[in-house]
Write a protein that holds these residues in place. Structure first.
Motif, PDB file in Angstrom:
ATOM      1  N   ASP A   4     -17.449  -3.108   3.949  1.00 49.18           N
ATOM      2  CA  ASP A   4     -16.846  -3.156   5.286  1.00 49.18           C
ATOM      3  C   ASP A   4     -15.405  -2.646   5.252  1.00 49.18           C
ATOM      4  OD1 ASP A   4     -19.016  -4.182   6.733  1.00 49.18           O
ATOM      5  OD2 ASP A   4     -18.665  -6.159   5.862  1.00 49.18           O
ATOM      6  N   TRP A   5     -14.721  -2.901   4.139  1.00 42.53           N
ATOM      7  CA  TRP A   5     -13.322  -2.492   4.027  1.00 42.53           C
ATOM      8  C   TRP A   5     -13.092  -1.772   2.714  1.00 42.53           C
ATOM      9  CZ3 TRP A   5     -14.675  -7.772   4.537  1.00 42.53           C
ATOM     10  CH2 TRP A   5     -14.655  -8.236   5.869  1.00 42.53           C
ATOM     11  N   ARG A   6     -12.092  -0.940   2.695  1.00 46.46           N
ATOM     12  CA  ARG A   6     -11.673  -0.294   1.438  1.00 46.46           C
ATOM     13  C   ARG A   6     -10.167  -0.416   1.320  1.00 46.46           C
ATOM     14  NH1 ARG A   6     -12.288   4.505   4.701  1.00 46.46           N
ATOM     15  NH2 ARG A   6     -10.213   5.451   4.910  1.00 46.46           N
ATOM     16  N   PRO A   7      -9.648  -0.408   0.084  1.00 51.08           N
ATOM     17  CA  PRO A   7      -8.198  -0.493  -0.078  1.00 51.08           C
ATOM     18  C   PRO A   7      -7.523   0.674   0.655  1.00 51.08           C
ATOM     19  CG  PRO A   7      -9.294  -0.875  -2.166  1.00 51.08           C
ATOM     20  CD  PRO A   7     -10.359  -0.443  -1.200  1.00 51.08           C
ATOM     21  N   GLU A   8      -6.427   0.363   1.314  1.00 47.08           N
ATOM     22  CA  GLU A   8      -5.746   1.384   2.110  1.00 47.08           C
ATOM     23  C   GLU A   8      -5.220   2.518   1.226  1.00 47.08           C
ATOM     24  OE1 GLU A   8      -2.622  -0.279   4.466  1.00 47.08           O
ATOM     25  OE2 GLU A   8      -2.805   1.300   5.986  1.00 47.08           O
ATOM     26  N   GLN A   9      -4.695   2.091   0.068  1.00 51.35           N
ATOM     27  CA  GLN A   9      -4.173   3.072  -0.888  1.00 51.35           C
ATOM     28  C   GLN A   9      -4.975   2.994  -2.179  1.00 51.35           C
ATOM     29  OE1 GLN A   9      -1.626   5.014  -0.182  1.00 51.35           O
ATOM     30  NE2 GLN A   9      -0.856   4.014   1.692  1.00 51.35           N
ATOM     31  N   VAL A  10      -5.313   4.153  -2.730  1.00 45.84           N
ATOM     32  CA  VAL A  10      -5.926   4.160  -4.066  1.00 45.84           C
ATOM     33  C   VAL A  10      -4.828   4.585  -5.045  1.00 45.84           C
ATOM     34  CG1 VAL A  10      -7.728   5.139  -5.525  1.00 45.84           C
ATOM     35  CG2 VAL A  10      -8.137   4.835  -3.065  1.00 45.84           C
ATOM     36  N   ALA A  11      -4.481   3.692  -5.972  1.00 49.72           N
ATOM     37  CA  ALA A  11      -3.406   4.014  -6.916  1.00 49.72           C
ATOM     38  C   ALA A  11      -3.834   5.181  -7.805  1.00 49.72           C
ATOM     39  CB  ALA A  11      -3.087   2.791  -7.773  1.00 49.72           C
ATOM     40  N   ALA A  12      -2.885   6.080  -8.063  1.00 49.40           N
ATOM     41  CA  ALA A  12      -3.208   7.265  -8.863  1.00 49.40           C
ATOM     42  C   ALA A  12      -3.477   6.883 -10.315  1.00 49.40           C
ATOM     43  CB  ALA A  12      -2.062   8.273  -8.786  1.00 49.40           C
ATOM     44  N   HIS A  13      -2.818   5.811 -10.792  1.00 54.83           N
ATOM     45  CA  HIS A  13      -3.011   5.366 -12.165  1.00 54.83           C
ATOM     46  C   HIS A  13      -3.333   3.884 -12.173  1.00 54.83           C
ATOM     47  CE1 HIS A  13      -1.736   9.190 -13.707  1.00 54.83           C
ATOM     48  NE2 HIS A  13      -0.733   9.165 -12.831  1.00 54.83           N
ATOM     49  N   LYS A  14      -3.853   3.427 -13.285  1.00 50.37           N
ATOM     50  CA  LYS A  14      -4.238   2.026 -13.406  1.00 50.37           C
ATOM     51  C   LYS A  14      -3.044   1.114 -13.088  1.00 50.37           C
ATOM     52  CE  LYS A  14      -6.110  -1.317 -16.621  1.00 50.37           C
ATOM     53  NZ  LYS A  14      -6.468  -1.631 -17.999  1.00 50.37           N
ATOM     54  N   ILE A  15      -3.284   0.155 -12.214  1.00 52.13           N
ATOM     55  CA  ILE A  15      -2.224  -0.809 -11.873  1.00 52.13           C
ATOM     56  C   ILE A  15      -2.087  -1.765 -13.061  1.00 52.13           C
ATOM     57  CG2 ILE A  15      -1.508  -2.604 -10.246  1.00 52.13           C
ATOM     58  CD1 ILE A  15      -3.399  -1.249  -8.167  1.00 52.13           C
ATOM     59  N   LYS A  16      -0.910  -1.799 -13.667  1.00 56.48           N
ATOM     60  CA  LYS A  16      -0.735  -2.543 -14.918  1.00 56.48           C
ATOM     61  C   LYS A  16      -0.391  -4.000 -14.660  1.00 56.48           C
ATOM     62  CE  LYS A  16      -0.890  -0.449 -18.377  1.00 56.48           C
ATOM     63  NZ  LYS A  16      -2.139  -0.120 -19.112  1.00 56.48           N
ATOM     64  N   LYS A  17      -0.909  -4.842 -15.501  1.00 51.34           N
ATOM     65  CA  LYS A  17      -0.546  -6.255 -15.458  1.00 51.34           C
ATOM     66  C   LYS A  17       0.702  -6.423 -16.334  1.00 51.34           C
ATOM     67  CE  LYS A  17      -2.924  -9.380 -17.747  1.00 51.34           C
ATOM     68  NZ  LYS A  17      -4.057 -10.237 -18.157  1.00 51.34           N
ATOM     69  N   THR A  18       1.785  -6.960 -15.752  1.00 53.48           N
ATOM     70  CA  THR A  18       3.005  -7.130 -16.551  1.00 53.48           C
ATOM     71  C   THR A  18       3.232  -8.619 -16.781  1.00 53.48           C
ATOM     72  OG1 THR A  18       4.217  -6.994 -14.469  1.00 53.48           O
ATOM     73  CG2 THR A  18       4.183  -5.020 -15.831  1.00 53.48           C
ATOM     74  N   PRO A  19       3.742  -8.988 -17.946  1.00 55.66           N
ATOM     75  CA  PRO A  19       3.964 -10.417 -18.231  1.00 55.66           C
ATOM     76  C   PRO A  19       4.854 -11.034 -17.162  1.00 55.66           C
ATOM     77  CG  PRO A  19       4.388  -9.052 -20.172  1.00 55.66           C
ATOM     78  CD  PRO A  19       4.169  -8.123 -19.028  1.00 55.66           C
ATOM     79  N   GLY A  20       4.372 -12.093 -16.537  1.00 57.95           N
ATOM     80  CA  GLY A  20       5.146 -12.770 -15.500  1.00 57.95           C
ATOM     81  C   GLY A  20       5.122 -12.064 -14.165  1.00 57.95           C
ATOM     82  N   GLY A  21       4.532 -10.898 -14.099  1.00 55.65           N
ATOM     83  CA  GLY A  21       4.510 -10.126 -12.852  1.00 55.65           C
ATOM     84  C   GLY A  21       3.538 -10.714 -11.842  1.00 55.65           C
ATOM     85  N   LYS A  22       3.726 -10.392 -10.580  1.00 54.34           N
ATOM     86  CA  LYS A  22       2.849 -10.898  -9.521  1.00 54.34           C
ATOM     87  C   LYS A  22       1.604 -10.013  -9.395  1.00 54.34           C
ATOM     88  CE  LYS A  22       5.873 -13.458  -6.605  1.00 54.34           C
ATOM     89  NZ  LYS A  22       6.736 -13.495  -5.469  1.00 54.34           N
ATOM     90  N   PRO A  23       0.480 -10.610  -9.006  1.00 51.74           N
ATOM     91  CA  PRO A  23      -0.702  -9.768  -8.753  1.00 51.74           C
ATOM     92  C   PRO A  23      -0.416  -8.810  -7.605  1.00 51.74           C
ATOM     93  CG  PRO A  23      -1.231 -12.125  -8.518  1.00 51.74           C
ATOM     94  CD  PRO A  23       0.250 -12.026  -8.717  1.00 51.74           C
ATOM     95  N   PRO A  24      -1.020  -7.623  -7.637  1.00 54.76           N
ATOM     96  CA  PRO A  24      -0.746  -6.669  -6.559  1.00 54.76           C
ATOM     97  C   PRO A  24      -1.275  -7.190  -5.218  1.00 54.76           C
ATOM     98  CG  PRO A  24      -2.577  -5.914  -7.909  1.00 54.76           C
ATOM     99  CD  PRO A  24      -2.028  -7.132  -8.580  1.00 54.76           C
ATOM    100  N   LEU A  25      -0.592  -6.833  -4.177  1.00 53.04           N
ATOM    101  CA  LEU A  25      -1.065  -7.177  -2.825  1.00 53.04           C
ATOM    102  C   LEU A  25      -1.810  -5.979  -2.274  1.00 53.04           C
ATOM    103  CD1 LEU A  25       1.894  -9.068  -1.145  1.00 53.04           C
ATOM    104  CD2 LEU A  25      -0.364  -9.971  -1.738  1.00 53.04           C
ATOM    105  N   LEU A  26      -3.067  -6.175  -1.975  1.00 49.94           N
ATOM    106  CA  LEU A  26      -3.860  -5.048  -1.473  1.00 49.94           C
ATOM    107  C   LEU A  26      -3.985  -5.161   0.038  1.00 49.94           C
ATOM    108  CD1 LEU A  26      -6.812  -5.043  -4.057  1.00 49.94           C
ATOM    109  CD2 LEU A  26      -4.804  -3.554  -4.034  1.00 49.94           C
ATOM    110  N   SER A  27      -3.852  -4.045   0.718  1.00 51.29           N
ATOM    111  CA  SER A  27      -4.178  -4.057   2.146  1.00 51.29           C
ATOM    112  C   SER A  27      -5.402  -3.166   2.352  1.00 51.29           C
ATOM    113  CB  SER A  27      -2.992  -3.571   2.973  1.00 51.29           C
ATOM    114  OG  SER A  27      -2.662  -2.268   2.584  1.00 51.29           O
ATOM    115  N   PHE A  28      -6.197  -3.525   3.344  1.00 49.52           N
ATOM    116  CA  PHE A  28      -7.490  -2.850   3.526  1.00 49.52           C
ATOM    117  C   PHE A  28      -7.579  -2.151   4.863  1.00 49.52           C
ATOM    118  CE2 PHE A  28      -8.236  -6.072   0.358  1.00 49.52           C
ATOM    119  CZ  PHE A  28      -9.137  -5.483  -0.512  1.00 49.52           C
TER     120      PHE A  28
END
Ligand code: C5P
Length: 424
Positions: free
Chosen positions: A293-317
């Motif tokens: 029904d929905w798709r992410p508004e933006q498709v990241a060009a590269h893998k979204i990296k998990k950084t120590p202590g970093g916040k999870p990405p906020l996705l908009s659809f």
């Protein structure tokens, strides 16, 4: 090959109780005939093997006897029939004769109406108006391409035999080309198709199946739970019923049903575009796919990296295009030239949800099923909601349900082949 249990196989096919003479002639492809024999028996058919002397050089009659549960006939002088006329009795007792493999020489014999051995004799003596003759050729590519063979093939077809075609690829002789015998699974599909009433003859059917996958980045995405089994079964059943079928498939690992044109897509947008491209040449559209029904508004060009202590990405659809609603509103659908069928996979209140969805999408027929009770399974139960109310198709294999659904659709579109007695 089919790995389901025999009970399920028989229930899912229309071969239960069919009497089939399985003829084998001299070819290395005889080993595939053993697989075909087993598959036919598992599908519920009663198989009577008949072998030529040449076939007995490639595979032992004992193998076919064990797989069919019937003593094999080879000689026209076999004394088992009380009147000594095996070539008459075997054909009279059959619903179809399937010769697999059919060698070049055997096809030549048929073309000339010769009967050097029991199998050719019984093909000649069969009551052709009632007992079909299906041929699965097997030979070297040069033998297949030879004008004499092509002449003979055309002749036996003109005489009423059904040619099941040949496969292309590596041959036992080391060469590669046309002339391989079809695989046992393909031949089984052809035999099932042969016995299927042609409810949808002349109809062009477009089917969507499977999930879609909406990318987040190059390695992640969101998708729906859907195995594609129901949609593939519908495509197969429609083709068996005589339709010309195009199957638009999301990412699934399922074999393409024989005789079906398959277009693979990944995302909802691709599926949407593909269906728009194909719908102009379709008479019936069956939307089985579980489209996102929905798709992410933006498709990241590269893998979204998990950084120590970093916040999870906020996705908009953003919303995906609604393929079914769009096609149901198309000019052809509104002019009655494209009959649209939707699927409603619900987790509760199936009837109310299916009715509401039918109205919202503007389709004449909505098929409802309970998602968690069907995802990934080989069986399902359906309700059919149309302008006349609701009908139920009781829990059964998806193959059988697909066949029933195709018959229901054919009746609703008033397809030429949809005779009332065809509904079974
Ligand atoms: O809106 P919902 O997904 O519940 O509707 C299900 C029906 O609509 C199914 O037939 C499905 O294949 C179809 N559909 C579609 N395109 C979408 C969403 C659903 O064709 N974007």
């Amino acid at each position: 090959m089919n790995t389901q249990n025999p009970t399920t196989d028989a229930a899912a096919s229309n071969l239960a109780g069919r009497r089939i003479v399985l003829g084998l002639t001299g070819s290395v492809a005889c080993y595939k005939a053993a697989q075909l024999c087993r598959a036919l028996v598992r599908a519920g058919a009663a198989v009577q093997p008949v072998m030529t002397e040449g076939a007995c050089r490639f595979i032992a009659p004992a193998t076919l006897q064990a797989l069919s549960g019937r003593a094999v006939f080879v000689s026209q002088w076999d004394t088992r029939p009380a009147d000594g006329m095996a070539h008459i009795q075997l054909g009279r007792a059959a619903d179809a004769i399937v010769v697999a493999p059919a060698s070049a020489d055997f096809i030549a014999q048929l073309a000339q109406g010769r009967g050097a051995e029991l199998l050719a004799l019984l093909c000649l003596a069969r009551p052709a108006e009632r007992v079909a003759l299906l041929l699965a050729p097997a030979m070297n590519r040069q033998m297949w391409a030879h004008p004499a063979t092509q002449r003979n093939v055309a002749q036996v077809q003109a005489d009423g035999a059904l040619l099941l075609g040949v496969a292309h690829g590596a041959q036992a002789c080391g060469e590669s080309g046309d002339g391989r015998m079809l695989e046992a699974a393909d031949l089984l599909e052809e035999v099932i198709a042969h016995f299927t009433p042609k409810w949808l003859r002349g109809q062009r059917v477009l089917v969507t199946a499977g999930p879609t996958f909406e990318a987040i980045d190059p390695v992640r995405g969101i998708t729906n739970l859907s195995s594609g089994k129901m949609g593939f079964a519908i495509a197969r059943a429609a083709r068996e019923a005589g339709a010309q079928v195009t199957l638009v498939a999301g990412p699934v690992q399922l074999p393409t049903p024989r005789g079906v044109a398959r277009l693979d897509v990944t995302s909802a947008s691709q599926m949407h575009q593909c269906c728009l491209d194909c719908a102009g040449a379709a008479d019936i559209f069956i939307a089985t796919a579980a489209v996102a029904d929905w798709r992410p508004e933006q498709v990241a060009a590269h893998k979204i990296k998990k950084t120590p202590g970093g916040k999870p990405p906020l996705l908009s659809f953003v919303e995906c295009p609604d393929i079914l609603a769009d096609l149901a509103q198309s000019a052809r659908a509104r002019a009655g030239q494209l009959y649209c069928v939707g699927f409603a996979a619900e987790s509760e209140n199936l009837l109310a949800n299916a009715q509401a969805k039918r109205a919202r999408k503007g389709v004449p027929l909505m098929v409802g099923n309970l998602g968690p009770a069907t995802f990934g399974r080989d069986d399902n139960a359906l309700i059919l909601v149309d302008e006349n109310g609701v009908a139920e198709l009781a829990r059964a294999s998806k193959r059988l349900l697909a066949r029933q659904l195709v018959a229901e659709i054919a009746r609703r579109v008033g397809a030429a082949g949809a005779a009332p007695e065809a509904r079974r």
